[in-house]
Design a protein around this motif. Sequence first.
Motif, PDB file in Angstrom:
ATOM      1  N   LEU A  85       0.832  -1.204   0.000  1.00  0.00           N
ATOM      2  CA  LEU A  85       0.000   0.000   0.000  1.00  0.00           C
ATOM      3  C   LEU A  85       0.869   1.258   0.000  1.00  0.00           C
ATOM      4  O   LEU A  85       0.599   2.220  -0.729  1.00  0.00           O
ATOM      5  N   LYS A  86       1.896   1.248   0.807  1.00  0.00           N
ATOM      6  CA  LYS A  86       2.800   2.401   0.869  1.00  0.00           C
ATOM      7  C   LYS A  86       3.492   2.622  -0.474  1.00  0.00           C
ATOM      8  O   LYS A  86       3.621   3.760  -0.952  1.00  0.00           O
ATOM      9  N   ALA A  87       3.913   1.516  -1.104  1.00  0.00           N
ATOM     10  CA  ALA A  87       4.580   1.619  -2.406  1.00  0.00           C
ATOM     11  C   ALA A  87       3.637   2.154  -3.477  1.00  0.00           C
ATOM     12  O   ALA A  87       4.064   2.807  -4.433  1.00  0.00           O
ATOM     13  N   LEU A  88       2.331   1.883  -3.302  1.00  0.00           N
ATOM     14  CA  LEU A  88       1.333   2.370  -4.259  1.00  0.00           C
ATOM     15  C   LEU A  88       0.896   3.803  -3.965  1.00  0.00           C
ATOM     16  O   LEU A  88       0.071   4.355  -4.685  1.00  0.00           O
ATOM     17  N   GLY A  89       1.430   4.385  -2.907  1.00  0.00           N
ATOM     18  CA  GLY A  89       1.122   5.777  -2.600  1.00  0.00           C
ATOM     19  C   GLY A  89       0.052   5.978  -1.555  1.00  0.00           C
ATOM     20  O   GLY A  89      -0.393   7.103  -1.312  1.00  0.00           O
ATOM     21  N   ASN A  90      -0.382   4.917  -0.893  1.00  0.00           N
ATOM     22  CA  ASN A  90      -1.391   5.042   0.156  1.00  0.00           C
ATOM     23  C   ASN A  90      -0.734   5.615   1.408  1.00  0.00           C
ATOM     24  O   ASN A  90       0.204   5.029   1.949  1.00  0.00           O
ATOM     25  N   LYS A  91      -1.237   6.742   1.883  1.00  0.00           N
ATOM     26  CA  LYS A  91      -0.644   7.407   3.039  1.00  0.00           C
ATOM     27  C   LYS A  91      -1.554   7.397   4.257  1.00  0.00           C
ATOM     28  O   LYS A  91      -1.228   8.011   5.280  1.00  0.00           O
ATOM     29  N   THR A  92      -2.706   6.715   4.167  1.00  0.00           N
ATOM     30  CA  THR A  92      -3.677   6.756   5.264  1.00  0.00           C
ATOM     31  C   THR A  92      -3.790   5.438   6.031  1.00  0.00           C
ATOM     32  O   THR A  92      -4.216   5.428   7.175  1.00  0.00           O
ATOM     33  N   SER A  93      -3.415   4.333   5.402  1.00  0.00           N
ATOM     34  CA  SER A  93      -3.571   3.020   6.046  1.00  0.00           C
ATOM     35  C   SER A  93      -2.274   2.604   6.725  1.00  0.00           C
ATOM     36  O   SER A  93      -1.211   2.653   6.115  1.00  0.00           O
ATOM     37  N   SER A  94      -2.384   2.192   7.982  1.00  0.00           N
ATOM     38  CA  SER A  94      -1.183   1.778   8.705  1.00  0.00           C
ATOM     39  C   SER A  94      -1.193   0.300   9.079  1.00  0.00           C
ATOM     40  O   SER A  94      -0.164  -0.251   9.464  1.00  0.00           O
ATOM     41  N   ARG A  95      -2.355  -0.365   8.964  1.00  0.00           N
ATOM     42  CA  ARG A  95      -2.435  -1.794   9.278  1.00  0.00           C
ATOM     43  C   ARG A  95      -3.387  -2.473   8.302  1.00  0.00           C
ATOM     44  O   ARG A  95      -4.345  -1.874   7.827  1.00  0.00           O
ATOM     45  N   VAL A  96      -3.121  -3.749   8.038  1.00  0.00           N
ATOM     46  CA  VAL A  96      -4.002  -4.566   7.200  1.00  0.00           C
ATOM     47  C   VAL A  96      -4.328  -5.847   7.959  1.00  0.00           C
ATOM     48  O   VAL A  96      -3.440  -6.500   8.520  1.00  0.00           O
ATOM     49  N   ASN A  97      -5.594  -6.175   7.980  1.00  0.00           N
ATOM     50  CA  ASN A  97      -6.059  -7.348   8.703  1.00  0.00           C
ATOM     51  C   ASN A  97      -6.772  -8.286   7.736  1.00  0.00           C
ATOM     52  O   ASN A  97      -7.565  -7.829   6.903  1.00  0.00           O
ATOM     53  N   SER A  98      -6.500  -9.571   7.807  1.00  0.00           N
ATOM     54  CA  SER A  98      -7.290 -10.522   7.019  1.00  0.00           C
ATOM     55  C   SER A  98      -8.590 -10.790   7.764  1.00  0.00           C
ATOM     56  O   SER A  98      -8.621 -10.869   8.993  1.00  0.00           O
ATOM     57  N   THR A  99      -9.682 -10.907   7.004  1.00  0.00           N
ATOM     58  CA  THR A  99     -11.003 -11.068   7.598  1.00  0.00           C
ATOM     59  C   THR A  99     -11.650 -12.342   7.094  1.00  0.00           C
ATOM     60  O   THR A  99     -11.312 -12.866   6.027  1.00  0.00           O
ATOM     61  N   VAL A 108     -21.552 -12.621  10.604  1.00  0.00           N
ATOM     62  CA  VAL A 108     -20.984 -11.459   9.929  1.00  0.00           C
ATOM     63  C   VAL A 108     -19.455 -11.582   9.989  1.00  0.00           C
ATOM     64  O   VAL A 108     -18.909 -12.249  10.865  1.00  0.00           O
ATOM     65  N   PHE A 109     -18.773 -10.919   9.044  1.00  0.00           N
ATOM     66  CA  PHE A 109     -17.309 -10.980   8.991  1.00  0.00           C
ATOM     67  C   PHE A 109     -16.673 -10.460  10.274  1.00  0.00           C
ATOM     68  O   PHE A 109     -17.193  -9.559  10.925  1.00  0.00           O
ATOM     69  N   ALA A 110     -15.501 -11.038  10.598  1.00  0.00           N
ATOM     70  CA  ALA A 110     -14.678 -10.560  11.709  1.00  0.00           C
ATOM     71  C   ALA A 110     -13.220 -10.772  11.326  1.00  0.00           C
ATOM     72  O   ALA A 110     -12.923 -11.390  10.301  1.00  0.00           O
ATOM     73  N   SER A 111     -12.307 -10.255  12.129  1.00  0.00           N
ATOM     74  CA  SER A 111     -10.896 -10.534  11.870  1.00  0.00           C
ATOM     75  C   SER A 111     -10.717 -12.045  11.906  1.00  0.00           C
ATOM     76  O   SER A 111     -11.400 -12.756  12.648  1.00  0.00           O
ATOM     77  N   VAL A 112      -9.779 -12.560  11.104  1.00  0.00           N
ATOM     78  CA  VAL A 112      -9.703 -14.002  10.897  1.00  0.00           C
ATOM     79  C   VAL A 112      -9.441 -14.757  12.197  1.00  0.00           C
ATOM     80  O   VAL A 112      -9.985 -15.850  12.416  1.00  0.00           O
ATOM     81  N   ASN A 113      -8.665 -14.186  13.101  1.00  0.00           N
ATOM     82  CA  ASN A 113      -8.370 -14.848  14.362  1.00  0.00           C
ATOM     83  C   ASN A 113      -9.618 -14.982  15.221  1.00  0.00           C
ATOM     84  O   ASN A 113      -9.932 -16.059  15.743  1.00  0.00           O
ATOM     85  N   VAL A 114     -10.352 -13.883  15.358  1.00  0.00           N
ATOM     86  CA  VAL A 114     -11.592 -13.909  16.137  1.00  0.00           C
ATOM     87  C   VAL A 114     -12.622 -14.812  15.459  1.00  0.00           C
ATOM     88  O   VAL A 114     -13.336 -15.581  16.125  1.00  0.00           O
ATOM     89  N   MET A 144     -13.800 -29.155  10.412  1.00  0.00           N
ATOM     90  CA  MET A 144     -12.424 -28.673  10.508  1.00  0.00           C
ATOM     91  C   MET A 144     -12.298 -27.360  11.284  1.00  0.00           C
ATOM     92  O   MET A 144     -13.202 -26.524  11.258  1.00  0.00           O
ATOM     93  N   SER A 145     -11.156 -27.198  11.904  1.00  0.00           N
ATOM     94  CA  SER A 145     -10.752 -25.867  12.350  1.00  0.00           C
ATOM     95  C   SER A 145     -10.370 -25.061  11.111  1.00  0.00           C
ATOM     96  O   SER A 145      -9.686 -25.567  10.217  1.00  0.00           O
ATOM     97  N   LEU A 146     -10.810 -23.818  11.063  1.00  0.00           N
ATOM     98  CA  LEU A 146     -10.470 -22.969   9.918  1.00  0.00           C
ATOM     99  C   LEU A 146      -9.114 -22.303  10.065  1.00  0.00           C
ATOM    100  O   LEU A 146      -8.709 -21.537   9.191  1.00  0.00           O
ATOM    101  N   SER A 147      -8.409 -22.590  11.127  1.00  0.00           N
ATOM    102  CA  SER A 147      -7.073 -22.023  11.293  1.00  0.00           C
ATOM    103  C   SER A 147      -6.152 -22.444  10.161  1.00  0.00           C
ATOM    104  O   SER A 147      -5.456 -21.621   9.571  1.00  0.00           O
ATOM    105  N   GLY A 148      -6.135 -23.757   9.838  1.00  0.00           N
ATOM    106  CA  GLY A 148      -5.234 -24.271   8.809  1.00  0.00           C
ATOM    107  C   GLY A 148      -5.417 -23.615   7.454  1.00  0.00           C
ATOM    108  O   GLY A 148      -4.460 -23.061   6.889  1.00  0.00           O
ATOM    109  N   PRO A 149      -6.639 -23.652   6.882  1.00  0.00           N
ATOM    110  CA  PRO A 149      -6.847 -23.002   5.587  1.00  0.00           C
ATOM    111  C   PRO A 149      -6.470 -21.530   5.590  1.00  0.00           C
ATOM    112  O   PRO A 149      -5.929 -21.022   4.603  1.00  0.00           O
TER     113      PRO A 149
END
Length: 705
Positions: free
Chosen positions: A184-198, A284-290, A464-469
């Motif tokens: 994101l930084k390389a693409l010029g994004n200056k507002t995002s500081s973290r990315v989370n998989s959901t 509903v969607f949540a962060s992948v860990n939760v 299955m636990s979805l942790s593996g996938p």
Amino acid sequence: MSKDAKKPLSEMFGSYVFNDAVMRERLPKTVYKAFKKTVELGEPLDLQVADVIASAMKDWAVELGATHYCHWFQPMTGATAEKHDSFISPTPEGRIIMEFSGKELIQGEPDASSFPSGGLRATFEARGYTAWDCTSPVFCKKDGDNVTMFIPCAFISYTGQVLDKKTPLLRSMEAIDKQATRVLKALGNKTSSRVNSTLGAEQEYFLVDKEFVDKRLDLLVAGCTLFGESPSKGQELDDHYFGQIESRVASFMACLNRELWKLGITAKTQHNEVSPAQYEIAPVFASVNVAVDHNQLTMETLKRVAREHGFVCLLHEKPFAGLNGSGKHNNWSMSTDDGMNLLNPGDTPHENMQFLVFLFAVIRAVDKYADLLRTSVASASNDHRLGANEAPPAIISVFLGEQLTEIYEQIKSGGPGSSKEMGQLKLGVSTLPQLPQDCTDRNRTSPFAFTGNRFEFRMPGSIMSLSGPNFVLNTIVADVLEEMAEKIEEFSSDSFNSDVQKMLKEFAVEHEKVIFNGDNYTDQWEKEAEERGLPNLKNTVDALASLDKEKNISVFERQKVLNSSELSARQEILYEQYASLLNIEALAALNMAKREILPAAVKYSSQVASSVNTVSSAGIEPASQKKLLVELNETISDLSNAISQLENACGEAKNIEEPAESAKCYRDKVIPAMTALREAADKIEGMVDAQIWPLPTYADMLFKR
């Protein structure tokens, strides 16, 4: 009806969760801020701060009726584990006080000797550690009259090696955060500081009346039917799918929702699935860990609430042969801390460079590491389901749909110029509104399909636990993003856009073979996939062999998710679990065949023989009875021979010590022997008097409520 059931939903939701709102209310501002820095920035948590948090947690939990706390973790069994300790501490006066310290919150020490380790430690090496995962909220859970405070934790060995499913997931989340923010930084994004998989996890399951399950050893110990003649009516009328929910099931679902909502799980969708007695629930969607933690809790709650309503919840991927199995559709995406979904194409996706870069990162990762994705969903039970008429085949391909495929082709040819626009569906009835038409349909046969603003990985099995996938998916995408970041960071500002387009064109050409928008169920696709060079790992044993490939070891080590010894241990554990599960099924099948099915067949044949003699003594030729008796005796002989063959196959497999070779023997000899035994037993079921047959039938289990 419980007191909780009478509460407004707004009060009930999350009432058993030590969530952000509770922390704001109960923690001093300085402590709350310090905790948030730990969660969001990864800063170390000071023990004094942990003491304050622990005390507030204890007070909150005690108010809900808790007397104990436990470190709740996810060993390599695929289930969850918990060790309970009370809050009580004795005083010199012979009384007790309720205490809970920061040290007790942060670290536990359960016995690790009996959990799978894949050779990472010897059985006598018992010490293991649980470490609080502060990114997943603490919650209280009521089981019977007992209320316990649960602390989500990672689980590691005495030497620091990974023994669980949560730790690699957390590591993979850090990897994708690091590499995605770099892109994101390389693409010029200056507002995002973290990315989370959901993640949004759709959970399919069966409900069977408990009285029937209690009479079937296969359902009790294996979670699936090992015998059973197909019923007169199955799912061929498609009348169960999205049909009216029966009142008893609806009551179960209402109770289930209340229990999940109290735990902060956003259970939203519920409906009948394709097979009779099959259902689905989705949050509903949540962060992948939760989301993974919530899915584990959902499975546990499904089983508990089902028992309370006189049902048994079956989570096995294929509990009834010949009918739809159950999956767990894994809807995965990436989002930034300032609210952007990185897989949202927007109104003009051909002009959305950020979206295209992340889209192509996923496509490249899936093609390069298709074998790893297949392995992440490999199990003996899921082998029954994959490739059947309700689940994707073992061949990994990517469905993009019309709009994105058109853009993909444009990029491959030199650069995107336009996007297919959405239309309007005119229904031809004046009182019905015009509906906006999506730019792509859904493809239920695809294992990895783009569905608007996310990818739906349809291959994980229901138990299955979805942790593996998800740790695999996070890891491989992070690795490609790192590769892309290194390229983009070197692009000149004068030719930046054209350089990015050139990179995407190279990827489009290289990975064209993995794009497929057709019917994945056809024999023609299997032949075409082979010509394209796509791997087709049809069973778990073949899939697990790919784990020790150099490229797969390297990607986990590069992203610091698993080292080679930890990966090797997982491979050994999965081989052993495959063999163990099939051994349980085979022994249960032998037990049922010898002690229930064979005696019933012999008893009925004796009755038929008596009938032959009785009719003959009356001077009438019993032609029909004789024909039935001959057929019965032939099938009984087939059943007896099949029992012997399965016993021999089990004995051979059991004597092989090397995990991979043992798994191969179960695949090549035990499974065919079990299939032959089932064929004979199911044929007998169709011949024996219903009053004599000892097992509840498919019709009983699927249609009686």
